[in-house]
Design an enzyme around this catalytic site. Structure first.
Site, PDB file in Angstrom:
ATOM      1  N   ARG A   2      36.461  86.734  73.152  1.00  0.00           N
ATOM      2  CA  ARG A   2      38.057  86.203  72.500  1.00  0.00           C
ATOM      3  C   ARG A   2      39.345  86.812  72.877  1.00  0.00           C
ATOM      4  O   ARG A   2      39.960  87.084  73.572  1.00  0.00           O
ATOM      5  CB  ARG A   2      38.329  86.920  70.932  1.00  0.00           C
ATOM      6  CG  ARG A   2      37.072  85.712  69.461  1.00  0.00           C
ATOM      7  CD  ARG A   2      37.593  86.407  68.679  1.00  0.00           C
ATOM      8  NE  ARG A   2      39.134  87.280  68.280  1.00  0.00           N
ATOM      9  CZ  ARG A   2      38.574  88.095  67.486  1.00  0.00           C
ATOM     10  NH1 ARG A   2      37.830  87.957  66.672  1.00  0.00           N
ATOM     11  NH2 ARG A   2      40.022  88.138  66.054  1.00  0.00           N
TER      12      ARG A   2
ATOM     13  N   ARG B 150      33.078  93.129  72.920  1.00  0.00           N
ATOM     14  CA  ARG B 150      32.652  92.036  71.698  1.00  0.00           C
ATOM     15  C   ARG B 150      32.836  91.270  72.277  1.00  0.00           C
ATOM     16  O   ARG B 150      33.730  90.556  72.995  1.00  0.00           O
ATOM     17  CB  ARG B 150      33.859  92.373  71.114  1.00  0.00           C
ATOM     18  CG  ARG B 150      33.087  91.243  69.584  1.00  0.00           C
ATOM     19  CD  ARG B 150      33.972  91.752  68.244  1.00  0.00           C
ATOM     20  NE  ARG B 150      35.434  90.949  68.212  1.00  0.00           N
ATOM     21  CZ  ARG B 150      36.318  91.021  67.250  1.00  0.00           C
ATOM     22  NH1 ARG B 150      35.372  91.547  65.989  1.00  0.00           N
ATOM     23  NH2 ARG B 150      37.607  90.494  67.226  1.00  0.00           N
TER      24      ARG B 150
ATOM     25  N   ARG C 129      46.139  89.307  54.241  1.00  0.00           N
ATOM     26  CA  ARG C 129      46.365  90.823  55.991  1.00  0.00           C
ATOM     27  C   ARG C 129      48.249  91.360  55.349  1.00  0.00           C
ATOM     28  O   ARG C 129      48.793  92.160  56.741  1.00  0.00           O
ATOM     29  CB  ARG C 129      46.294  89.901  57.095  1.00  0.00           C
ATOM     30  CG  ARG C 129      45.406  90.620  57.753  1.00  0.00           C
ATOM     31  CD  ARG C 129      45.433  89.259  59.695  1.00  0.00           C
ATOM     32  NE  ARG C 129      44.871  90.273  60.018  1.00  0.00           N
ATOM     33  CZ  ARG C 129      43.487  89.537  60.572  1.00  0.00           C
ATOM     34  NH1 ARG C 129      43.117  88.978  59.657  1.00  0.00           N
ATOM     35  NH2 ARG C 129      43.123  89.726  61.518  1.00  0.00           N
TER      36      ARG C 129
ATOM     37  N   ARG D 140      47.721  93.879  67.462  1.00  0.00           N
ATOM     38  CA  ARG D 140      47.102  94.165  66.609  1.00  0.00           C
ATOM     39  C   ARG D 140      47.130  94.658  65.585  1.00  0.00           C
ATOM     40  O   ARG D 140      47.037  95.143  64.361  1.00  0.00           O
ATOM     41  CB  ARG D 140      45.626  92.983  66.817  1.00  0.00           C
ATOM     42  CG  ARG D 140      46.128  92.168  67.389  1.00  0.00           C
ATOM     43  CD  ARG D 140      44.435  91.693  67.884  1.00  0.00           C
ATOM     44  NE  ARG D 140      43.085  91.100  67.107  1.00  0.00           N
ATOM     45  CZ  ARG D 140      41.924  91.236  67.603  1.00  0.00           C
ATOM     46  NH1 ARG D 140      41.317  91.425  68.514  1.00  0.00           N
ATOM     47  NH2 ARG D 140      41.072  90.866  66.441  1.00  0.00           N
TER      48      ARG D 140
ATOM     49  N   LYS E   4      34.370  93.646  59.271  1.00  0.00           N
ATOM     50  CA  LYS E   4      34.377  92.955  58.448  1.00  0.00           C
ATOM     51  C   LYS E   4      33.304  91.433  58.474  1.00  0.00           C
ATOM     52  O   LYS E   4      32.896  91.289  57.485  1.00  0.00           O
ATOM     53  CB  LYS E   4      35.929  92.340  58.033  1.00  0.00           C
ATOM     54  CG  LYS E   4      36.276  93.338  57.949  1.00  0.00           C
ATOM     55  CD  LYS E   4      38.016  93.037  57.546  1.00  0.00           C
ATOM     56  CE  LYS E   4      38.973  91.859  58.822  1.00  0.00           C
ATOM     57  NZ  LYS E   4      38.736  93.090  59.885  1.00  0.00           N
TER      58      LYS E   4
HETATM   59  P1  AMP Z   1      41.204  87.627  62.805  1.00  0.00           P
HETATM   60  O1  AMP Z   1      39.861  86.899  63.340  1.00  0.00           O
HETATM   61  O2  AMP Z   1      40.460  87.882  61.321  1.00  0.00           O
HETATM   62  O3  AMP Z   1      40.538  89.193  63.921  1.00  0.00           O
HETATM   63  O4  AMP Z   1      41.985  87.287  63.415  1.00  0.00           O
HETATM   64  C1  AMP Z   1      42.188  86.575  64.178  1.00  0.00           C
HETATM   65  C2  AMP Z   1      44.195  86.471  64.075  1.00  0.00           C
HETATM   66  O5  AMP Z   1      44.526  85.831  63.765  1.00  0.00           O
HETATM   67  C3  AMP Z   1      44.915  87.542  63.911  1.00  0.00           C
HETATM   68  O6  AMP Z   1      45.542  88.724  64.866  1.00  0.00           O
HETATM   69  C4  AMP Z   1      46.137  86.848  63.725  1.00  0.00           C
HETATM   70  O7  AMP Z   1      46.596  86.293  64.262  1.00  0.00           O
HETATM   71  C5  AMP Z   1      45.462  85.386  62.827  1.00  0.00           C
HETATM   72  N1  AMP Z   1      45.645  85.528  60.906  1.00  0.00           N
HETATM   73  C6  AMP Z   1      43.918  85.750  60.601  1.00  0.00           C
HETATM   74  N2  AMP Z   1      44.060  85.796  59.332  1.00  0.00           N
HETATM   75  C7  AMP Z   1      45.415  85.630  59.271  1.00  0.00           C
HETATM   76  C8  AMP Z   1      46.239  85.771  57.744  1.00  0.00           C
HETATM   77  N3  AMP Z   1      45.409  85.504  56.476  1.00  0.00           N
HETATM   78  N4  AMP Z   1      47.269  85.693  58.040  1.00  0.00           N
HETATM   79  C9  AMP Z   1      48.310  85.436  59.331  1.00  0.00           C
HETATM   80  N5  AMP Z   1      47.990  85.515  60.460  1.00  0.00           N
HETATM   81  C10 AMP Z   1      45.583  85.977  60.255  1.00  0.00           C
END
Ligand code: AMP
Length: 233
Positions: free
Chosen positions: A176, A143, A104, A187, A28
């Protein structure tokens, strides 16, 4: 086959509003950066925004860090407040954007719809990057990401030119804390339970387009380009 970078697309509305959906590791962030370049719209990654808050040590960042490390979702109210503040700051109604990592959960999709409807706006398209669970763990444990520009690398498939440094800005790449195998599994479980219904939400509204994210990056990009062409006026 390598596909040359395209110039900014013409005849696309400047307030184009897109959503990128898909499991963690489906690409993404990488594809959002591409879309933003060719469509000249803003990239809104809720994950990046939360990580920036964590780095700055804000209250939101402190609360979010623990939840992110567990691979769960940060509460809706915190996410909605963060996004509403960003929306107002960025000039609101005339702006185009690609949402990456939001919504999400179905509750977030509903809130977004209400928020935009109140402002006479809507989402133009939702792109679902589809990828099987088996492929995801291998992608994510290798990653490394740039904390400055968000670009991500795969240590084997697409390593940086200089080991440990971002090609774009030379920043030290980071692993990360939620890209470890056990957190990735959480996740994924969170994705299946809470985020998959979001795809259904948009399918019912006729906005969903599926993309095969198992293909190489350039081919995924090409599928996306075809979709963007279909959005031209
Ligand atoms: P990402 O970088 O998109 O993989 O997001 C990393 C983490 O941030 C996720 O596993 C969630 O813990 C939190 N997170 C990101 N976006 C959201 C969202 N829209 N709602 C809730 N938690 C989020």
């Amino acid at each position: 086959m390598l596909i040359a970078e395209r110039p900014t697309m013409t005849n696309l509305r400047s307030d184009l509003r897109l959503i990128l959906l898909g499991p963690p590791g489906s690409g993404k962030g990488t594809q959002a950066q591409y879309i933003c370049r060719v469509c000249d719209v803003g990239h809104v990654s809720t994950g990046d925004l939360l990580r920036r808050n964590t780095q700055k040590g804000t209250e939101l960042g402190k609360t979010a860090a623990e939840i992110m490390k567990a691979g769960e979702l940060v509460p809706d109210e915190l996410i909605h407040e963060m996004l509403a503040a960003l929306y107002e700051r960025s000039g609101g109604e005339g702006v185009g954007f690609v949402l990456d990592g939001f919504p999400r959960a179905e509750s977030q999709a509903q809130a977004l719809e209400e928020y935009l409807t109140e402002r006479g706006q809507s989402i133009h398209k939702v792109l679902l990057l589809e990828l099987a669970d088996d492929a995801i763990v291998g992608r994510l444990v290798h990653r490394r990401t740039c904390p400055k520009c968000g670009k991500s690398y795969h240590l084997k498939a697409s390593p940086p030119k200089v080991e440990g440094r971002c090609d774009e800005d030379g920043t030290k790449l980071v692993w990360r804390p939620d890209d470890t195998e056990d957190v990735i599994r959480n996740r994924l479980a969170t994705y299946h339970k809470q985020t998959e219904p979001v795809a259904e939400f948009y399918r019912k509204r006729g906005l969903l387009a599926s993309i095969d994210a198992a293909r190489p990056i350039d081919e995924v990009r090409e599928q996306i380009t075809v979709l963007l062409e279909s959005l031209k006026s």
